[in-house]
Design a protein around this motif. Structure first.
Motif, short mmCIF file in Angstrom:
data_model
loop_
_atom_site.label_atom_id
_atom_site.label_comp_id
_atom_site.label_asym_id
_atom_site.label_seq_id
_atom_site.Cartn_x
_atom_site.Cartn_y
_atom_site.Cartn_z
N ALA A 58 0.91 -1.45 -0.02
CA ALA A 58 0.04 0.33 0.16
C ALA A 58 0.79 1.34 -0.13
CB ALA A 58 -1.13 0.38 1.37
N GLN A 59 2.03 1.13 1.18
CA GLN A 59 2.63 2.73 0.42
C GLN A 59 4.02 2.75 -0.36
OE1 GLN A 59 5.15 0.66 4.13
NE2 GLN A 59 4.17 2.72 5.37
N ILE A 60 3.85 1.27 -1.48
CA ILE A 60 4.77 1.79 -2.45
C ILE A 60 3.48 2.27 -3.36
CG2 ILE A 60 5.53 0.53 -4.55
CD1 ILE A 60 6.41 -1.67 -2.81
N LEU A 61 2.51 1.80 -3.54
CA LEU A 61 1.49 2.27 -4.81
C LEU A 61 0.97 3.85 -4.26
CD1 LEU A 61 -1.42 -0.80 -4.78
CD2 LEU A 61 0.24 -0.23 -6.55
N ALA A 62 0.83 3.78 -2.75
CA ALA A 62 0.54 5.77 -2.64
C ALA A 62 1.41 6.67 -3.08
CB ALA A 62 -0.46 5.21 -1.18
N ARG A 63 2.46 6.02 -2.81
CA ARG A 63 3.43 6.92 -2.52
C ARG A 63 4.49 6.81 -4.02
NH1 ARG A 63 7.78 3.99 0.30
NH2 ARG A 63 8.47 2.59 -1.50
N SER A 64 3.24 6.48 -4.89
CA SER A 64 3.81 6.40 -6.81
C SER A 64 3.05 7.45 -6.98
CB SER A 64 4.00 5.51 -6.47
OG SER A 64 2.19 4.77 -7.37
N VAL A 65 1.95 7.82 -6.99
CA VAL A 65 0.90 8.62 -6.96
C VAL A 65 0.98 10.00 -6.18
CG1 VAL A 65 0.03 7.22 -9.11
CG2 VAL A 65 -1.21 7.51 -6.50
N LEU A 88 4.03 -1.16 -16.18
CA LEU A 88 3.26 -2.41 -15.99
C LEU A 88 2.09 -2.50 -16.49
CD1 LEU A 88 4.50 -5.50 -15.22
CD2 LEU A 88 3.91 -5.30 -13.26
N GLU A 89 1.84 -3.80 -17.10
CA GLU A 89 0.20 -4.15 -17.71
C GLU A 89 0.41 -5.46 -17.38
OE1 GLU A 89 -1.97 -2.20 -19.22
OE2 GLU A 89 -0.93 -0.19 -19.42
N VAL A 90 -0.99 -5.85 -17.46
CA VAL A 90 -1.11 -7.62 -16.87
C VAL A 90 -0.37 -8.22 -17.72
CG1 VAL A 90 -3.46 -7.73 -18.30
CG2 VAL A 90 -3.37 -9.22 -15.97
N ASP A 91 -0.33 -7.51 -19.17
CA ASP A 91 0.25 -8.66 -19.81
C ASP A 91 1.96 -8.57 -20.16
OD1 ASP A 91 -2.50 -8.66 -21.40
OD2 ASP A 91 -2.09 -7.43 -23.12
N ARG A 132 14.06 -7.91 -13.56
CA ARG A 132 13.08 -8.47 -13.19
C ARG A 132 12.74 -7.15 -12.34
NH1 ARG A 132 11.34 -13.29 -9.87
NH2 ARG A 132 13.69 -14.42 -10.52
N LEU A 133 13.08 -6.04 -12.99
CA LEU A 133 12.98 -4.02 -12.85
C LEU A 133 11.86 -4.17 -13.04
CD1 LEU A 133 14.69 -2.99 -10.98
CD2 LEU A 133 16.03 -2.36 -13.02
N VAL A 134 11.22 -3.43 -11.95
CA VAL A 134 9.93 -2.65 -12.76
C VAL A 134 10.17 -0.65 -12.21
CG1 VAL A 134 8.40 -4.21 -13.21
CG2 VAL A 134 8.29 -3.30 -10.67
N PHE A 135 9.54 0.37 -12.76
CA PHE A 135 9.26 1.21 -12.13
C PHE A 135 7.87 1.53 -11.58
CE2 PHE A 135 13.28 0.70 -14.81
CZ PHE A 135 14.08 1.62 -13.69
N ALA A 136 8.27 2.66 -10.80
CA ALA A 136 7.13 3.04 -9.95
C ALA A 136 7.04 4.69 -10.93
CB ALA A 136 6.81 3.19 -8.33
N ARG A 137 5.53 5.20 -10.94
CA ARG A 137 4.79 6.46 -11.91
C ARG A 137 6.19 7.28 -10.76
NH1 ARG A 137 3.68 4.62 -16.22
NH2 ARG A 137 1.77 3.46 -16.55
N ASP A 138 6.69 7.32 -9.80
CA ASP A 138 7.63 8.54 -9.32
C ASP A 138 8.90 7.94 -9.19
OD1 ASP A 138 7.09 6.37 -7.62
OD2 ASP A 138 7.30 6.89 -6.14
N GLY A 139 8.98 7.23 -10.12
CA GLY A 139 10.38 6.97 -11.10
C GLY A 139 11.53 6.30 -10.05
N ASN A 140 11.10 5.44 -8.87
CA ASN A 140 11.00 4.24 -7.06
C ASN A 140 11.42 3.34 -8.71
OD1 ASN A 140 12.50 3.58 -5.06
ND2 ASN A 140 10.29 2.59 -4.49
N ALA A 141 13.04 2.61 -8.52
CA ALA A 141 13.36 0.78 -8.81
C ALA A 141 12.44 0.37 -7.79
CB ALA A 141 13.84 0.83 -9.35
N LEU A 142 12.07 -0.98 -8.42
CA LEU A 142 11.82 -2.24 -7.48
C LEU A 142 11.93 -3.45 -8.92
CD1 LEU A 142 8.17 -0.74 -6.04
CD2 LEU A 142 10.56 -1.06 -5.64
N PHE A 143 12.59 -4.32 -7.94
CA PHE A 143 13.06 -5.65 -8.39
C PHE A 143 11.41 -6.08 -8.30
CE2 PHE A 143 17.19 -4.59 -8.15
CZ PHE A 143 17.32 -5.07 -9.11
N ALA A 144 10.97 -7.15 -8.92
CA ALA A 144 9.63 -7.60 -9.04
C ALA A 144 9.43 -9.38 -8.85
CB ALA A 144 8.50 -7.13 -9.78
#
Length: 641
Positions: free
Chosen positions: A249-256, A277-280, A294-306
């Motif tokens: 929840a904190q990751i999602l909230a922080r990203s926007v 990221l899309e569901v596909d 396996r790297l993804v980026f949040a909308r605030d630019g935060n990089a996370l391994f997923a």
């Protein structure tokens, strides 16, 4: 030493808005205690333990959470072993629904409120770790004089919130000490351990709740992604968020730039709103690719391994057929729906490591059920049965835990392995557990909690892995209320409870008769019952249950001249008076009718007292709902009132 009067004066300074050296979270809590809860710092708020009935309600409501959290709690308790920490799992109301602590300090822990059933809401106990955690939603430490009430100032308590998959605070995990070093920083490690345990509990809950959907786990380091992720979210087939851990929840909230305290703004939103990221794209984040890729980026630019975990395929699981139930369990009863349902439940529980409590009247077959559980469990060790009521109190400790050479006068020079150790790798069956002495209950609790046994006269505990099944004909809840059975041991033993119906309520009575008669068939004889004999047996109340029925049939087969058991072959008390061939006019029949009327009236009064709630009546009577329904039909009780 900080005196009581100094503590009160400091709280008064806070009430006037004057500065203090306390952490802001403590100051805010003190103000809530004064302004919202109207608590008086000069008036002691001693620890409050809920009555048993209310505690049962809270534990039942938290049953799923406690089951998921238990392994995490036990792992944390083992990490702090020997440091006198106590673990409390409290629900949203601040009531302790699970407790782990050293039984040697039970009296002190109960007095301090660090015990099962204690309530640590801020309005009840003032500033405390559990209450402040519920109010703030964040992990914190309330150390000694941080507590609002002087009664609790010796304690040092660290707590972290547990959130459900929708982002709502559902429980609090607290780790406390009766006494601790002066410095608050001494509890930094405890805070880290509690936070890590809570994170794992939330992840386990998310995985259990959304196993048929995509789960995306996150970590800042690729090395820990697959083994100890920091956060997770679950995503449905259309790509929308349907669940999350608190870290998620904190990751999602922080990203926007949103507030994690408003989870309704996160649940139901497309994952693409928060991540690039899309569901596909989820299949590309499974273990088929190297972790570092396996790297993804949040909308605030935060990089996370997923790490994406694919949904488990849903399979329609049909109800167990009788042939699918293991034979040892199937041999316990006939194919009546109520008995088949009990057998299916037993078969499922047998495969787990859960401790099971069997309740039932004397002679109803509790040990046979315990053996069937063992035989259906797949365990390689043996089945060791102990009748706690039959071993003399002065010998029961050495019988259970064994003893070292020369431990006492008359001891074997080689020592002896106790029955608990003999059950290693198998099942320990504690029959008539309600008759175990209180002092020995503490020893047994430690064995169950620490999974090790200390022989009499020994100094080094021995590890032991056992499955525990216990049984009693006495209602253990009542013994707990009377102070004759330890409450914490009761909750250790009855993770699952099985209730055996008395013989008079068994819908498979004819099946039981046939099975017992088969055992006495020999020399070509296959004894059967004359219709009148069968009627007499069916009308008997059977206070001794299956054991009594077995004895009656054994006597009847021995006396019977041919293959048909006549009424005269039955033991005294079953036969009609000489010359009376009218069953309806027999004294036995009349007495049975009077007894039935009395029992029917008793049941009717109980149902009326429970507002005709069958579940509540069954609970008060100590039987299951199906028994009450059968008795309603048997006594012709009208439930339309």
């Amino acid at each position: 030493m900080f005196s009581h009067s100094e503590h009160i004066r400091e709280i008064e300074r806070v009430s006037r808005g004057l500065p203090t050296g306390r952490d802001d979270v403590v100051v805010q809590s003190w103000r809530r205690c004064l302004d919202q809860h109207r608590l008086d710092p000069t008036h002691a708020c001693e620890a409050f333990i809920l009555p048993d009935a209310r505690l049962r309600e809270h534990r039942q409501q938290s049953e799923d959470l406690v089951r998921i959290a238990r392994s995490g709690l036990e792992h944390l308790f083992s990490q702090v072993a020997g440091q006198n920490y106590v673990l409390l799992l409290s629900n949203r109301q601040g009531v302790t629904v699970e407790f782990l602590g050293d039984p040697l300090f039970d009296n002190n822990l109960r007095k301090a409120g660090l015990y099962l059933g204690s309530e640590w809401s801020e309005s009840r106990a003032g500033t405390c770790a559990v209450g402040a955690c519920i109010e703030t939603g964040e992990a914190l430490t309330i150390h000694q004089t941080d507590h609002f009430d002087n009664t609790h100032t010796p304690l040092s308590c660290t707590a972290a919130p547990i959130y459900d998959t929708t982002g709502e605070l559902t429980a609090v995990l607290d780790i406390s000490l009766l006494s601790s070093p002066i410095l608050k920083a001494s509890q930094n490690l405890a805070r880290h351990l509690v936070g890590a345990t809570v994170r794992r509990i939330e992840l386990a809950n998310l995985m259990a709740q959304t196993r048929h959907e995509w789960v995306l786990r996150f970590s800042r380091s690729p090395d820990f992604l697959d083994v100890d992720p920091e956060a997770a979210i679950s995503i449905d087939g259309s790509g929308r968020i349907i669940g999350m851990t608190h870290g998620g929840a904190q990751i999602l909230a922080r990203s926007v730039g949103a507030d994690w305290r408003e989870p309704a703004n996160l649940i139901g939103q497309p994952v693409s709103k928060f991540l690039n990221l899309e569901v596909d794209g989820l299949p590309d984040l499974t273990r088929r690719r190297p972790t570092q890729d396996r790297l993804v980026f949040a909308r605030d630019g935060n990089a996370l391994f997923a790490h994406a975990i694919e949904p488990q395929l849903q399979r329609r699981v049909s109800a167990w057929t009788r042939s699918e139930i293991p034979k040892p369990i199937r041999r316990l009863g006939g194919d009546a729906p109520e008995i088949a349902a009990l057998q299916a439940k037993v078969a499922k529980l047998a495969r787990t490591a859960l401790p099971i409590l069997i309740q039932g009247e004397t002679g109803s077959g509790k040990e046979h059920l315990a053996r069937a559980i063992h035989e259906g469990s797949g365990l390689t060790g043996g089945f060791v049965a102990i009748n706690c009521a039959a071993i003399p109190e002065q010998l029961i400790e050495s019988e259970l835990f064994g003893y070292m050479p020369g431990a006492f006068t008359g001891a074997s020079p080689k020592g002896r392995k106790g029955l608990v150790e003999q059950a290693a790798g198998g099942t320990l069956f504690l029959d008539e557990i309600g008759d175990m002495p209180l002092g020995l209950q503490s020893r047994l609790l430690r064995v169950l909690a620490e999974k090790e046994v200390l022989p009499v006269g020994g100094h080094e505990p021995r590890p032991v892995a056992i499955r525990v099944v216990s049984a009693s004909h006495r209602p253990l809840q009542e013994l707990v209320a009377e102070g004759r059975f330890r409450q914490d041991l009761f909750y250790r033993l009855n993770a699952a409870t099985l209730v055996l119906p008395p013989l008079r309520d068994r819908p498979d009575f004819d099946w039981l008769l046939a099975r017992i008669l088969e055992r006495y068939a020999r020399d070509g004889r296959s004894p059967t019952l004359a219709p009148l004999s069968l009627d007499l047996l069916k009308r008997h109340d059977w206070p001794g249950n299956i054991r009594e029925l077995d004895n009656v049939l054994a006597v009847a087969v021995a006396i019977c001249e041919g293959d048909v058991i006549e009424p005269s072959d039955l033991p005294d008390g079953f036969c009609f008076p000489a010359g009376n061939h009218t069953a309806d006019r027999s004294p036995d029949k009349e007495e049975a009718q009077v007894t039935g009327q009395s029992k029917g009236e008793e049941l009717r009064r109980m149902l009326s007292a429970c507002n005709w709630n069958v579940s509540e009546a069954a609970r008060r009577l100590g039987v299951d709902r199906s028994t009450v329904h059968r008795q309603i039909k048997r006594f012709g009780i009208m439930t339309q009132h």
